[in-house]
Design a protein around this motif. Structure first.
Motif, PDB file in Angstrom:
ATOM      1  N   CYS A  44       0.838  -1.208   0.000  1.00 19.61           N
ATOM      2  CA  CYS A  44       0.000   0.000   0.000  1.00 19.61           C
ATOM      3  C   CYS A  44       0.874   1.259   0.000  1.00 19.61           C
ATOM      4  O   CYS A  44       0.588   2.228  -0.720  1.00 19.61           O
ATOM      5  N   SER A  79      -9.401  -6.314 -11.390  1.00 23.26           N
ATOM      6  CA  SER A  79      -9.176  -6.455  -9.951  1.00 23.26           C
ATOM      7  C   SER A  79      -8.012  -5.600  -9.454  1.00 23.26           C
ATOM      8  O   SER A  79      -8.074  -5.030  -8.352  1.00 23.26           O
ATOM      9  N   LEU A  83      -8.262  -2.623  -6.519  1.00 24.49           N
ATOM     10  CA  LEU A  83      -7.445  -2.561  -5.308  1.00 24.49           C
ATOM     11  C   LEU A  83      -6.710  -1.228  -5.206  1.00 24.49           C
ATOM     12  O   LEU A  83      -6.651  -0.609  -4.133  1.00 24.49           O
ATOM     13  N   ARG A  86      -8.943   1.581  -4.030  1.00 23.57           N
ATOM     14  CA  ARG A  86      -9.233   1.513  -2.592  1.00 23.57           C
ATOM     15  C   ARG A  86      -8.074   2.064  -1.780  1.00 23.57           C
ATOM     16  O   ARG A  86      -8.282   2.766  -0.786  1.00 23.57           O
ATOM     17  N   LEU A  93      -5.372  -1.167   2.604  1.00 25.69           N
ATOM     18  CA  LEU A  93      -6.421  -2.181   2.612  1.00 25.69           C
ATOM     19  C   LEU A  93      -6.482  -2.846   3.977  1.00 25.69           C
ATOM     20  O   LEU A  93      -5.447  -3.060   4.606  1.00 25.69           O
ATOM     21  N   ASN A 104      -3.005 -10.051  -2.565  1.00 28.95           N
ATOM     22  CA  ASN A 104      -3.380  -8.653  -2.782  1.00 28.95           C
ATOM     23  C   ASN A 104      -2.149  -7.763  -2.819  1.00 28.95           C
ATOM     24  O   ASN A 104      -2.074  -6.808  -3.602  1.00 28.95           O
ATOM     25  N   LEU A 108      -1.007  -5.290  -5.872  1.00 26.86           N
ATOM     26  CA  LEU A 108      -0.761  -3.860  -5.700  1.00 26.86           C
ATOM     27  C   LEU A 108       0.655  -3.471  -6.114  1.00 26.86           C
ATOM     28  O   LEU A 108       0.859  -2.476  -6.824  1.00 26.86           O
TER      29      LEU A 108
END
Length: 228
Positions: A44, A79, A83, A86, A93, A104, A108
């Motif tokens: 992230c 997808s 992600l 978000r 996340l 995930n 990312l």
């Protein structure tokens, strides 16, 4: 075990530059291991710092492919784009479980759609194909289990029973959803030409290394795929 998945020839007309890495993991009933670091949080942070140089171009390519089979990428993005949005909105996340957090994080960090499936729930081989609109898709709406059907011409992942993922990699179904570490787990990393080949390999390596940490002693079978 390596002779899968199948890609219908008609998919190549929509995305001739499609390439993917399929990873089948046989974990049995493994001794659970930890991930050594906060892979999801670090991914992230990487997205908020700008992500890979080619990331926006790759996600734009997926939006173009979605438009070619009639999907609306602003409403139902791939997808990896979902992600990223978000993270851009919320900062990070929420953690789901170590397994989902891992794939995930790979998605990312590399701006690549990554699917994780319970292969033991499949009937027949996974197949990327074009929907005729009659296929069954198990999902949930308002907390209730329902059956939907894809649009005619939609690109879907499916098995012998029905759809396992709609709009290529937009939404996974409940029947083959991967909820735990164990048994046979199948992962697919999907890319287009705007993602460097070496980046796709690096993404697969990150996923495999993380899986070996989570399921020590697991067996890993890896296969490179092309649309044509």
């Amino acid at each position: 075990m390596l002779d899968f998945p199948l890609i219908d020839r008609s998919v190549a007309e929509i995305a001739p530059d499609f390439r993917a890495i399929s990873i089948l993991v046989d974990a049995g009933d493994p001794t659970r291991g930890p991930i050594a670091c906060d892979v999801l949080g670090e991914a992230c942070d990487f997205v908020r710092a700008g992500g890979p140089q080619w990331g926006d171009a790759h996600l734009a390519s997926w939006a173009d492919v979605y438009s070619r089979f009639g999907a609306k990428p602003n409403r139902t993005p791939c997808s990896a784009q979902a992600l990223k949005k978000r993270v851009e909105k919320d900062g990070r996340l929420p953690s789901i479980n170590p397994l989902v957090d891992l794939y995930n994080a790979v998605s990312l960090r590399f701006a690549v759609p990554v699917g994780g499936e319970n292969f033991d729930a499949y009937v027949g081989k996974p197949r990327l194909s074009i929907a005729d609109g009659t296929e069954a898709f198990d999902t949930v709406a308002n907390g209730e289990a329902i059956i939907e059907h894809p649009s005619v011409g939609e690109v879907i992942w499916r098995d012998d029973i029905g759809v396992t993922c709609r709009r290529w990699n937009w939404r996974q179904g409940t029947r083959t959803r991967l909820d735990f570490i164990g048994g046979r787990m199948w992962f697919i990393l999907e890319s287009l030409e705007t993602m460097p080949e070496e980046a796709l390999e690096e993404a697969a390596n990150m996923l495999v290394n993380g899986l070996r940490q989570l399921a020590p002693g697991c067996e890993v079978y890896r296969q490179n795929l092309l649309a044509a």
